[in-house]
Design a protein around this motif. Structure first.
Motif, PDB file in Angstrom:
ATOM      1  N   LYS B  57      51.525  43.261  42.193  1.00 27.15           N
ATOM      2  CA  LYS B  57      51.823  42.691  40.886  1.00 27.15           C
ATOM      3  C   LYS B  57      50.800  43.128  39.849  1.00 27.15           C
ATOM      4  O   LYS B  57      49.616  43.284  40.139  1.00 27.15           O
ATOM      5  CB  LYS B  57      51.822  41.168  40.978  1.00 27.15           C
ATOM      6  N   GLY B  58      51.295  43.251  38.614  1.00 20.89           N
ATOM      7  CA  GLY B  58      50.419  43.451  37.478  1.00 20.89           C
ATOM      8  C   GLY B  58      50.214  42.150  36.747  1.00 20.89           C
ATOM      9  O   GLY B  58      50.341  41.066  37.328  1.00 20.89           O
ATOM     10  N   GLU B  59      49.918  42.230  35.460  1.00 17.60           N
ATOM     11  CA  GLU B  59      49.572  41.022  34.710  1.00 17.60           C
ATOM     12  C   GLU B  59      50.772  40.217  34.225  1.00 17.60           C
ATOM     13  O   GLU B  59      50.621  39.033  33.900  1.00 17.60           O
ATOM     14  CB  GLU B  59      48.690  41.393  33.514  1.00 17.60           C
ATOM     15  N   VAL B  60      51.972  40.814  34.171  1.00 22.98           N
ATOM     16  CA  VAL B  60      53.147  40.096  33.667  1.00 22.98           C
ATOM     17  C   VAL B  60      54.315  40.267  34.633  1.00 22.98           C
ATOM     18  O   VAL B  60      55.403  40.712  34.259  1.00 22.98           O
ATOM     19  CB  VAL B  60      53.514  40.557  32.235  1.00 22.98           C
ATOM     20  N   SER B  61      54.134  39.899  35.878  1.00 24.96           N
ATOM     21  CA  SER B  61      55.124  40.187  36.917  1.00 24.96           C
ATOM     22  C   SER B  61      56.212  39.120  37.058  1.00 24.96           C
ATOM     23  O   SER B  61      57.236  39.381  37.706  1.00 24.96           O
ATOM     24  CB  SER B  61      54.421  40.376  38.255  1.00 24.96           C
TER      25      SER B  61
END
Lengths: 111, 113
Positions: B57-61
């Motif tokens: 995951k990234g920051e806005v998943s």
């Protein structure tokens, strides 16, 4: 948290004048820093990178950037701006397994 | 240009429907990323992949899932599209993480109505 910041939403400069687009970073360990440019309706294009070594990095289209460890900055510069340099510029840093971008700075070069 | 193709380039969909965006590369690069670009927010990382079946995951998943069943394809799925997911989505690839640049696709403009 590891991050990169671009404090200016927009930079205005007259053609022929020097330009600076600012970037500061916050990472643990050695930073891997990049600059990208985006023209309208296009994806991002790589300009230059700092990995290690010389603090002054030269890149595409006459751009250069200066890595300053004590100020945790990686400002993008060009000695003489062109109208065609008008675009959106992004600073980025590798942190962990991720490539993280700043919010972007719009550069407007006026004739 | 690096061999990276996003499809579709434009899509309009209704709230609540699932949507899948495709990123295809011909460079055999290990790393693939999905970003969204919104005014005032720059590029925000949604998910990334560091190999086949290896994703994170990234920051806005939230509201997004990804799959990478082969090196060349990285799919982004909006499980149930919402208006807040209206954005321009960019795929990027890189050969290595730390000392090589990333190459970006042309972007997909998604509108959720």
């Amino acid at each position: 948290a590891q991050s990169v910041a671009q404090p200016e939403d927009q930079v205005n400069v007259a053609e022929g004048n020097p330009l600076t687009v600012k970037c500061t970073y916050s990472v643990s360990g050695n930073p891997y820093l990049f600059w990208y440019v985006q023209y309208p309706n296009r994806g991002l294009q790589f300009l230059l990178k700092y990995i290690t070594g010389d603090n002054l990095v030269k890149g595409s289209y006459g751009f250069e950037a200066e890595f300053n460890k004590s100020q945790t900055s990686f400002h993008l510069k060009k000695p003489s701006a062109l109208v065609s340099d008008s675009a959106l510029y992004f600073c980025a840093v590798v942190a962990g397994n991720m490539l993280t971008f700043g919010g972007g700075t719009r550069l407007m070069v006026k004739p | 240009d690096a061999g990276i193709t996003q499809s579709p380039r434009h899509k309009v969909t209704e709230t609540g429907t699932p949507v899948t965006l495709r990123c295809h590369q011909t460079e055999n690069h290990r790393y693939m990323y999905w970003y969204r670009q919104d005014p005032g927010h720059g590029l925000r990382l949604i998910h990334y992949s560091y190999g086949v079946k290896d994703t994170d995951k990234g920051e806005v998943s939230d509201g997004y899932s990804v799959s990478r069943s082969k090196t060349e394809d990285f799919l982004l799925t909006l499980e149930s599209a919402t208006s807040s997911q209206t954005s321009v989505y960019f795929c990027a690839i890189s050969e290595r993480l730390t000392n090589t640049e990333a190459f970006f696709g042309q972007g997909t403009r998604l509108t959720v109505v």
